[in-house]
Design a protein around this motif. Structure first.
Motif, PDB file in Angstrom:
ATOM      1  N   LYS A 137       0.774  -1.304  -0.063  1.00 23.32           N
ATOM      2  CA  LYS A 137       0.016  -0.077  -0.115  1.00 23.32           C
ATOM      3  C   LYS A 137       0.939   1.328   0.002  1.00 23.32           C
ATOM      4  CE  LYS A 137      -3.681   2.429   2.474  1.00 23.32           C
ATOM      5  NZ  LYS A 137      -4.715   2.522   3.702  1.00 23.32           N
ATOM      6  N   ASN A 138       0.682   2.250  -0.883  1.00 27.51           N
ATOM      7  CA  ASN A 138       1.282   3.416  -1.023  1.00 27.51           C
ATOM      8  C   ASN A 138       2.656   3.486  -0.541  1.00 27.51           C
ATOM      9  OD1 ASN A 138      -1.048   4.403  -2.024  1.00 27.51           O
ATOM     10  ND2 ASN A 138      -1.999   5.084   0.167  1.00 27.51           N
ATOM     11  N   PRO A 139       3.532   2.692  -1.253  1.00 23.10           N
ATOM     12  CA  PRO A 139       4.888   3.208  -1.039  1.00 23.10           C
ATOM     13  C   PRO A 139       5.296   4.619  -1.719  1.00 23.10           C
ATOM     14  CG  PRO A 139       4.615   1.693  -2.856  1.00 23.10           C
ATOM     15  CD  PRO A 139       3.276   1.600  -2.088  1.00 23.10           C
ATOM     16  N   ALA A 140       6.242   5.301  -0.876  1.00 22.79           N
ATOM     17  CA  ALA A 140       6.482   6.543  -1.470  1.00 22.79           C
ATOM     18  C   ALA A 140       7.735   6.684  -2.310  1.00 22.79           C
ATOM     19  CB  ALA A 140       6.914   7.489   0.029  1.00 22.79           C
ATOM     20  N   GLY A 141       8.289   5.599  -2.530  1.00 20.83           N
ATOM     21  CA  GLY A 141       9.480   5.716  -3.611  1.00 20.83           C
ATOM     22  C   GLY A 141      10.430   4.711  -3.598  1.00 20.83           C
ATOM     23  N   GLY A 142      10.941   4.072  -4.559  1.00 20.73           N
ATOM     24  CA  GLY A 142      11.681   3.279  -4.768  1.00 20.73           C
ATOM     25  C   GLY A 142      11.366   2.020  -5.653  1.00 20.73           C
ATOM     26  N   LEU A 143      12.035   0.723  -5.660  1.00 17.63           N
ATOM     27  CA  LEU A 143      11.935  -0.317  -6.376  1.00 17.63           C
ATOM     28  C   LEU A 143      11.475  -1.634  -5.537  1.00 17.63           C
ATOM     29  CD1 LEU A 143      12.472  -2.081  -8.913  1.00 17.63           C
ATOM     30  CD2 LEU A 143      14.590  -2.284  -8.303  1.00 17.63           C
ATOM     31  N   ILE A 144      10.511  -2.174  -5.940  1.00 22.61           N
ATOM     32  CA  ILE A 144       9.948  -3.451  -5.338  1.00 22.61           C
ATOM     33  C   ILE A 144       9.847  -4.376  -6.121  1.00 22.61           C
ATOM     34  CG2 ILE A 144       8.168  -4.476  -3.800  1.00 22.61           C
ATOM     35  CD1 ILE A 144       7.418  -1.737  -3.082  1.00 22.61           C
ATOM     36  N   MET A 145      10.549  -5.726  -6.222  1.00 24.68           N
ATOM     37  CA  MET A 145      10.433  -6.611  -6.971  1.00 24.68           C
ATOM     38  C   MET A 145      10.108  -7.888  -6.128  1.00 24.68           C
ATOM     39  SD  MET A 145      14.115  -6.459  -9.130  1.00 24.68           S
ATOM     40  CE  MET A 145      15.127  -6.541  -7.830  1.00 24.68           C
ATOM     41  N   ALA A 146       8.868  -8.669  -6.655  1.00 28.65           N
ATOM     42  CA  ALA A 146       8.421  -9.806  -6.061  1.00 28.65           C
ATOM     43  C   ALA A 146       7.793 -10.716  -7.237  1.00 28.65           C
ATOM     44  CB  ALA A 146       7.376  -9.362  -5.241  1.00 28.65           C
ATOM     45  N   GLU A 147       7.678 -12.056  -6.783  1.00 29.24           N
ATOM     46  CA  GLU A 147       7.151 -12.909  -7.701  1.00 29.24           C
ATOM     47  C   GLU A 147       5.839 -12.522  -7.969  1.00 29.24           C
ATOM     48  OE1 GLU A 147       7.892 -16.902  -6.638  1.00 29.24           O
ATOM     49  OE2 GLU A 147      10.039 -16.594  -6.403  1.00 29.24           O
ATOM     50  N   SER A 148       5.003 -12.112  -6.894  1.00 33.12           N
ATOM     51  CA  SER A 148       3.648 -11.749  -7.002  1.00 33.12           C
ATOM     52  C   SER A 148       3.059 -10.880  -5.860  1.00 33.12           C
ATOM     53  CB  SER A 148       2.662 -12.852  -6.969  1.00 33.12           C
ATOM     54  OG  SER A 148       2.729 -13.401  -5.642  1.00 33.12           O
ATOM     55  N   ILE A 149       2.135 -10.162  -6.104  1.00 31.52           N
ATOM     56  CA  ILE A 149       1.651  -9.037  -5.124  1.00 31.52           C
ATOM     57  C   ILE A 149      -0.106  -9.302  -5.247  1.00 31.52           C
ATOM     58  CG2 ILE A 149       1.188  -6.542  -4.380  1.00 31.52           C
ATOM     59  CD1 ILE A 149       3.966  -6.002  -5.648  1.00 31.52           C
ATOM     60  N   GLY A 150      -0.502  -9.731  -4.217  1.00 31.31           N
ATOM     61  CA  GLY A 150      -1.758 -10.078  -4.136  1.00 31.31           C
ATOM     62  C   GLY A 150      -2.905  -8.870  -4.438  1.00 31.31           C
ATOM     63  N   GLU A 151      -2.475  -7.833  -3.686  1.00 26.66           N
ATOM     64  CA  GLU A 151      -3.158  -6.730  -3.601  1.00 26.66           C
ATOM     65  C   GLU A 151      -2.412  -5.299  -3.854  1.00 26.66           C
ATOM     66  OE1 GLU A 151      -6.984  -4.088  -2.104  1.00 26.66           O
ATOM     67  OE2 GLU A 151      -6.128  -5.540  -0.772  1.00 26.66           O
ATOM     68  N   LEU A 152      -2.144  -4.639  -4.870  1.00 28.82           N
ATOM     69  CA  LEU A 152      -1.660  -3.306  -4.859  1.00 28.82           C
ATOM     70  C   LEU A 152      -2.381  -2.023  -4.871  1.00 28.82           C
ATOM     71  CD1 LEU A 152       1.191  -1.932  -5.473  1.00 28.82           C
ATOM     72  CD2 LEU A 152       0.859  -2.254  -7.873  1.00 28.82           C
ATOM     73  N   ILE A 153      -2.214  -1.223  -3.654  1.00 31.27           N
ATOM     74  CA  ILE A 153      -2.938  -0.262  -3.600  1.00 31.27           C
ATOM     75  C   ILE A 153      -1.936   1.120  -3.577  1.00 31.27           C
ATOM     76  CG2 ILE A 153      -4.239   1.139  -1.905  1.00 31.27           C
ATOM     77  CD1 ILE A 153      -4.669  -1.705  -0.604  1.00 31.27           C
ATOM     78  N   MET A 154      -2.338   1.894  -4.864  1.00 32.75           N
ATOM     79  CA  MET A 154      -1.513   2.889  -5.077  1.00 32.75           C
ATOM     80  C   MET A 154      -2.618   4.112  -5.243  1.00 32.75           C
ATOM     81  SD  MET A 154       1.577   1.973  -5.457  1.00 32.75           S
ATOM     82  CE  MET A 154       2.758   2.874  -6.246  1.00 32.75           C
ATOM     83  N   GLU A 155      -2.671   4.985  -4.161  1.00 30.49           N
ATOM     84  CA  GLU A 155      -3.518   6.110  -4.465  1.00 30.49           C
ATOM     85  C   GLU A 155      -2.927   7.447  -4.797  1.00 30.49           C
ATOM     86  OE1 GLU A 155      -6.283   4.419  -0.939  1.00 30.49           O
ATOM     87  OE2 GLU A 155      -4.422   5.743  -0.182  1.00 30.49           O
ATOM     88  N   ASN A 156      -3.077   8.067  -5.823  1.00 32.39           N
ATOM     89  CA  ASN A 156      -2.726   9.241  -6.524  1.00 32.39           C
ATOM     90  C   ASN A 156      -2.648  10.194  -5.369  1.00 32.39           C
ATOM     91  OD1 ASN A 156      -1.587   8.574  -9.315  1.00 32.39           O
ATOM     92  ND2 ASN A 156      -3.557   7.760  -9.376  1.00 32.39           N
ATOM     93  N   GLU A 157      -3.776  10.515  -4.666  1.00 31.21           N
ATOM     94  CA  GLU A 157      -3.842  11.552  -3.963  1.00 31.21           C
ATOM     95  C   GLU A 157      -3.321  11.527  -2.775  1.00 31.21           C
ATOM     96  OE1 GLU A 157      -7.251   8.551  -2.777  1.00 31.21           O
ATOM     97  OE2 GLU A 157      -6.079   9.153  -4.834  1.00 31.21           O
TER      98      GLU A 157
END
Length: 279
Positions: free
Chosen positions: A247-267
């Protein structure tokens, strides 16, 4: 050194300001502050029932000793303390002390133990208790087993290897910490910390690794981890296996085999500052 063998001391300040003692098989019974303002003390197979066992002392060695539950606030305001093959049953041991070495030590009631200490070395230590190791600076830890909440709050400049921690909220408000080959289970890992690196580790958490700065995970696993990385910045995460949710990382690189739910809120965050790679 003067030798004391199979004695029994009680009352207050039994060996106050005594230096250069080799003490064996001795019981420090009911009372307070048996070793206060001492130096060059070696204790073997001794038992402490007295409160405040070692205060304002330096160059003290304990081997094969037992500190009973009544011996609370055990070692405070002291330096160059070496403890081995010892059981500490009392809480609030080690405060405001410098140069602590522990090997094969067991804390059966380690609540609020090891606070505001510096230059701590631990090898094969077992702890049951909450709020262990708060505000310590300079730690080298190998083979720790810890059951308890809120461990390692506010520590700095620490290296941990082969640790197993089960409890919520560990490593909050910490700085310059490297953890190798370890397993950490609990909620809310690492909040408000900076310069944290994990290598070959497994972390299970709810809302773990949030509000962090400069977080590195190399070859790590995050099973049963949800809502990870919220508002964390400068992330470099190489995850083996999947992550339940991010949920809502502020910056960087995340590598994974899978992510069940990715929450990215522009606001709430600039989503362009984070790169996600799956598969």
């Amino acid at each position: 050194m003067k030798e004391i063998l199979n004695e029994h001391f009680s009352g207050e300040r039994a060996l106050f300001q005594c230096n250069g003692l080799k003490i064996s098989g001795t019981v420090f019974g009911e009372g307070e502050s048996p070793l206060k303002h001492n130096a060059y003390i070696e204790l073997t197979d001794c038992t402490f029932d007295a409160k405040y066992p070692v205060w304002y002392s330096e160059k003290v060695k304990l081997s094969g000793c037992t500190v009973r539950e009544s011996g609370s606030e055990g070692i405070w305001y002291s330096s160059e303390i070496n403890v081995s093959d010892t059981v500490i049953e009392s809480e609030k041991c080690f405060r405001h002390s410098n140069g602590i070495s522990m090997k094969n030590v067991e804390f059966t009631n380690g609540n609020e133990t090891l606070w505001k200490c510096a230059n701590v070395r631990m090898d094969n230590v077992k702890v049951i208790g909450d709020y262990f190791a708060m505000d310590c600076d300079g730690m080298e830890i190998t083979g720790l087993q810890l059951e308890g909440n809120n461990a390692f709050d506010g520590i700095k400049n620490a290296t941990l290897r082969r640790v197993n921690i089960n409890g919520r909220d560990c490593f909050w408000n910490s700085e310059n910490v490297v953890i190798y080959d370890s397993v950490i289970k609990g909620m809310y890992f690492g909040w408000n910390s900076r310069n944290i690196t994990l290598v070959n580790c497994t972390v299970e958490s709810l809302q773990g690794m949030c509000f962090m700065e400069n977080l590195v995970l190399k070859n790590c696993k995050l099973p049963n981890t949800t809502l990870a990385f919220e508002y964390s910045n400068n992330i470099s995460a190489d995850i083996k296996g999947g992550i339940d949710s991010v949920k809502n990382p502020a910056g960087g690189l995340i590598m994974a085999e899978s992510i069940g739910e990715l929450i990215m809120e522009n606001e709430n965050v600039d989503v362009s500052r984070t790169k996600i790679i799956c598969g």
